[in-house]
Motif scaffolding. Structure first.
Motif, short mmCIF file in Angstrom:
data_model
loop_
_atom_site.label_atom_id
_atom_site.label_comp_id
_atom_site.label_asym_id
_atom_site.label_seq_id
_atom_site.Cartn_x
_atom_site.Cartn_y
_atom_site.Cartn_z
N ILE A 312 0.85 -1.20 0.00
CA ILE A 312 0.00 0.00 0.00
C ILE A 312 0.88 1.24 0.00
N GLY A 313 0.66 2.08 -1.00
CA GLY A 313 1.53 3.24 -1.22
C GLY A 313 2.43 2.91 -2.40
N ALA A 314 2.19 3.57 -3.54
CA ALA A 314 2.97 3.25 -4.75
C ALA A 314 3.98 4.35 -5.03
N GLY A 315 4.49 4.97 -3.97
CA GLY A 315 5.46 6.05 -4.15
C GLY A 315 6.86 5.51 -4.37
N GLY A 318 7.17 2.17 -1.94
CA GLY A 318 6.17 1.13 -2.18
C GLY A 318 6.24 0.61 -3.61
N GLN A 335 -1.44 -1.02 -4.18
CA GLN A 335 -2.56 -0.11 -3.92
C GLN A 335 -2.05 1.31 -3.69
N GLN A 337 -3.93 5.68 -3.72
CA GLN A 337 -5.22 6.36 -3.65
C GLN A 337 -5.96 6.39 -4.98
N ALA A 388 3.48 1.37 2.86
CA ALA A 388 4.54 2.34 2.53
C ALA A 388 3.89 3.66 2.12
N PHE A 390 2.56 7.78 3.17
CA PHE A 390 3.24 8.94 3.76
C PHE A 390 3.63 8.68 5.20
N THR A 417 7.88 2.13 7.76
CA THR A 417 8.22 3.43 8.33
C THR A 417 9.70 3.58 8.67
N SER A 418 10.24 4.78 8.44
CA SER A 418 11.64 5.06 8.77
C SER A 418 11.76 5.67 10.15
N ILE A 536 14.73 14.76 2.92
CA ILE A 536 14.67 13.53 3.74
C ILE A 536 15.79 13.55 4.77
P1 NAI Z 1 6.05 8.74 -1.20
O1 NAI Z 1 5.52 10.06 -0.81
O2 NAI Z 1 6.92 8.62 -2.39
O3 NAI Z 1 4.83 7.73 -1.44
C1 NAI Z 1 3.75 7.61 -0.58
C2 NAI Z 1 2.57 7.09 -1.39
O4 NAI Z 1 1.54 6.67 -0.49
C3 NAI Z 1 1.92 8.14 -2.30
O5 NAI Z 1 1.88 7.64 -3.62
C4 NAI Z 1 0.53 8.33 -1.72
O6 NAI Z 1 -0.43 8.58 -2.71
C5 NAI Z 1 0.29 7.01 -1.04
N1 NAI Z 1 -0.68 7.05 0.03
C6 NAI Z 1 -0.77 7.93 1.05
N2 NAI Z 1 -1.79 7.62 1.85
C7 NAI Z 1 -2.35 6.50 1.34
C8 NAI Z 1 -3.46 5.66 1.72
N3 NAI Z 1 -4.15 5.92 2.81
N4 NAI Z 1 -3.74 4.62 0.95
C9 NAI Z 1 -3.04 4.33 -0.14
N5 NAI Z 1 -1.98 5.07 -0.54
C10 NAI Z 1 -1.64 6.14 0.19
O7 NAI Z 1 6.73 8.16 0.11
P2 NAI Z 1 7.99 7.19 0.25
O8 NAI Z 1 9.25 7.98 0.21
O9 NAI Z 1 7.82 6.04 -0.66
O10 NAI Z 1 7.83 6.70 1.76
C11 NAI Z 1 6.85 5.77 2.13
C12 NAI Z 1 7.21 5.16 3.48
O11 NAI Z 1 8.48 4.53 3.37
C13 NAI Z 1 7.35 6.16 4.61
O12 NAI Z 1 6.88 5.56 5.79
C14 NAI Z 1 8.84 6.40 4.72
O13 NAI Z 1 9.27 6.72 6.03
C15 NAI Z 1 9.37 5.04 4.35
N6 NAI Z 1 10.73 5.01 3.81
C16 NAI Z 1 11.15 5.94 2.88
C17 NAI Z 1 12.44 5.87 2.36
C18 NAI Z 1 12.89 6.85 1.32
O14 NAI Z 1 14.11 6.91 1.05
N7 NAI Z 1 12.00 7.58 0.69
C19 NAI Z 1 13.39 4.84 2.80
C20 NAI Z 1 12.82 3.87 3.70
C21 NAI Z 1 11.55 3.98 4.19
#
Ligand code: NAI
Length: 652
Positions: A312-315, A318, A335, A337, A388, A390, A417-418, A536
């Protein structure tokens, strides 16, 4: 006729099938006992004078994994020389036998295993994804001393051979055929027949094209120079003597490492006595230790075999986690939004699949396994659910409260989560003991380490199952406690912070970075911060680092960092951070090149990292110093030849 490790069977056509099957081992290694017996096997073959001999493996896991690395522990010069000499002499003897020999290679064929195969007249490789050939000795800081440096360049040409020996790169079955390493590449169903036909065919051994023969002869010096030049860009000879030794042993000693005079820096003696070799062998065992966290012998976790992952979370994270899972053969529902938010992740995944799988059929199959799922229908079927989204506590709590009701009772519920506390995310759950952290690093495809986080309430069994899942993805699981930044970020943050404070004091970023790369870090801390993204890095820094003079988290962030962020400069991704980026490359001034002794600066930068690692072990965030060393090496790239931060600290 049977030995302990080898079996000889004679068929009606005069062919002797020599099968290696080490008892009580899952893979074949060339331990001392196996090598001693091979000498007896050759004695027997000399007597029976077979029409042909086929070497093969009795293990489904593969052909031969290489030497027995257990025997490298506590290696000294006399032991090392004796070990090399036995293999060198034995494989020379095998190469000189009168009857034709063939290695039938199915599955991995590494190091000494490939050197055995190279000593045969023919090689057949079986066309399966698991068939991989390599001379990876350089990764342990040693050299392929059992004939690899002699025979591989002769067979495939020095350019390809040096590339394989200097990087440890593996080649698959088809490539092995293409480069001349194998005489044939066949499907499994015809492998026995193919081996039979070829070994008695009378066909002369493969002869490489003229250009390659010239590179092994007249042009040898030129080729060696080019190779040294390219190695010098990646490995400092003081830190990594083995690649330079390999080139020299090939160039001037026909691949015979025993011949190089002991006083030379490229001698076997120099390689064997270098701390790099001991430390790289240590890193090998640290890696095995991490793998062992994912090998569970008993209980429910031992039987856990996840097939379906829901992300969940395709950022950034994810999307890449989902792609990696699909690449590793799992069915994945992804998955977010909306479909629009999932689409870019699928496009990225397709590129990853094309790069790694190459064959269009396999790419299509991987894409079929990765299913966009905007409504989250996959939740009810998934064995592992990874969140994965926000980094927002309420959003994660709400999400898990819903997931808990819909997921299979046996499914793992995991957060990536980080910086949030797992215990806080679990607060709204009816069964908080189900929630684990599965913390991947960015970029997912390249980073081997995955932290598996145990919250205060998490059941040990769920942590074990998460570790089994991580191994299934071919990553290295490290169990850690639910503490801010877990291990890796908590070690990295004070190091990055110290580097940024150096810049605030007027030290050029180039100098700071060079002080770290001189120590052996793969990238300097300033460039690393730019690469991670300054937004970050700032967020992690605010949460984890006490400010100057030991003040508390949240203390004034480094000044230059604040200025860059205020100007919208986020590092590499925005084209400007501490450095300016052109085509993704930092534009550095030459100030660092003139600098001589940066050891004081190095000390200043590394110290916070070492101190943090020490404190985290004392606080029980990781189980012990070796686990911490393993985590920091595989999670940050900490100079492997130093054996890990705590190993380094204890010995300097
Ligand atoms: P991101 O901002 O690239 O992606 C987050 C995605 O989650 C977005 O596409 C958003 O639309 C989606 N989203 C938000 N709420 C949602 C919901 N309720 N249902 C479905 N989708 C939803 O974030 P990123 O960087 O991928 O980070 C995600 C997680 O991974 C965070 O917890 C972060 O701490 C952790 N993380 C991030 C790292 C990084 O280098 N970016 C490294 C390791 C962990």
């Amino acid at each position: 006729m049977s030995f302990k490790n080898w079996t000889l069977e004679h068929d009606g056509e005069g062919i002797t099938w020599v099968t290696l099957n080490r008892p009580e081992a899952s893979a074949n290694t060339l331990a001392s006992s196996v090598m001693d017996e091979l000498s007896d096997v050759l004695d027997v073959l000399d007597e029976i004078k077979p029409r042909g001999v086929v070497f093969r493996s009795g293990k489904s896991a593969g052909f031969i994994a290489g030497a027995d690395i257990e025997e490298f522990k506590g290696m000294d010069i006399p032991k090392g020389r004796a070990l090399i000499k036995r293999g060198w002499d034995l494989f020379n003897r095998l190469a000189a036998v009168k009857y034709p020999t063939l290695a039938l290679i199915r599955g991995h064929c590494m190091g000494g295993g490939l050197e055995l195969a190279l000593a045969c007249r023919y090689r057949i490789v079986v066309d399966e994804p698991g068939t991989r050939l390599a001379l990876p000795e350089v990764k342990l800081g040693i050299v392929p001393g059992w004939g690899g440096m002699l025979r591989l360049p002769r067979l495939v040409g020095p350019a390809v051979a040096l590339d394989m020996m200097l990087t440890g790169r593996t080649v698959d079955a088809r490539r092995a055929k293409k480069i001349g390493l194998a005489d044939a590449c066949v499907p499994p169903r015809v492998m026995t027949q193919a081996a039979k036909s070829l070994v008695v065919s009378g066909q002369s051994a493969y002869r490489p094209p003229l250009a390659q023969r010239l590179q092994n002869g007249l042009l040898r010096g030129f080729v060696a120079k080019q190779a040294i030049k390219s190695v010098a860009q990646k490995a400092n000879p003081i830190h990594y003597p083995a690649p330079y030794a390999i080139i020299e042993m090939w160039r001037n000693y026909a691949g015979n490492s025993l011949e190089v005079p002991a006083h030379l820096t490229t001698s076997l003696d120099a390689v064997l006595s270098s701390t790099t070799t001991a430390n790289l062998v240590r890193v090998f065992f640290l890696q095995e230790r991490l793998k062992s966290f994912g090998k569970v012998e008993a209980g429910a976790a031992a039987k856990f075999d996840p097939q379906h992952v829901h992300v969940i979370g395709a950022g950034v994270m994810g999307g890449d986690i989902a792609a990696w899972c699909a690449l590793r053969g799992l069915r994945v529902t992804l998955q977010d939004q909306s479909v629009e938010r999932i689409a870019p992740a699928i496009v990225r995944a397709q590129k990853t699949f094309e790069r790694s799988l190459r064959e269009p059929r396999l790419v299509r199959q991987a894409l079929d396994r990765l299913i966009p799922d905007a409504h989250g229908d996959g939740v009810i079927q998934a064995d592992v659910i990874i969140e994965a989204i926000f980094e927002n506590l309420e959003a994660k709590q709400t999400l898990f409260a819903d997931l808990e009701q819909r997921a299979k009772p046996t499914a793992i519920l995991a957060s990536n989560t980080s910086s949030l506390k797992l215990g806080d995310i679990a607060k709204g759950l009816r069964a908080p003991e189900r929630l684990v952290g599965i913390h991947f690093f960015n970029p997912v495809a390249q980073m081997q380490l995955v932290e598996v986080v145990k919250g205060a309430a998490t059941l040990a069994e769920h942590v074990e199952r998460a570790a089994v899942f991580v191994r299934k993805l071919d990553k290295l699981p490290l169990p850690v406690a639910d503490a801010p930044g877990f291990l890796v970020n908590a070690v990295l943050a004070p190091y990055l912070e110290e580097a940024m404070r150096c810049v605030d004091e007027g030290i050029a970023p180039e100098l700071v970075d060079r002080a770290a790369t001189d120590f052996g870090m793969p990238m300097g801390p300033i460039e690393l911060a730019d690469t991670v993204g300054l937004d970050i890095a700032a967020k992690v820094g605010t949460q984890l680092v006490s400010g100057p003079n030991g003040s508390q988290p949240g203390a004034t962030p480094p000044q230059r960092l604040s200025e860059l962020l205020a100007a919208g400069h986020l590092g590499r991704k925005s084209g400007q951070g501490y450095y300016r980026y052109v085509d993704g490359k930092p534009q550095k001034s030459s100030v660092a090149e003139a600098a001589e002794d940066l050891s004081k600066l190095t000390e200043r930068l590394i110290h916070p990292m070492l101190a943090a690692a020490q404190a985290l072990v004392a606080a029980g965030v990781v189980s012990d110093a070796d686990a911490a060393d393993a985590g920091v090496i595989f999670g940050t790239g900490f100079a492997p030849f130093r054996g890990g931060p705590l190993h380094y600290l204890a010995r300097r």
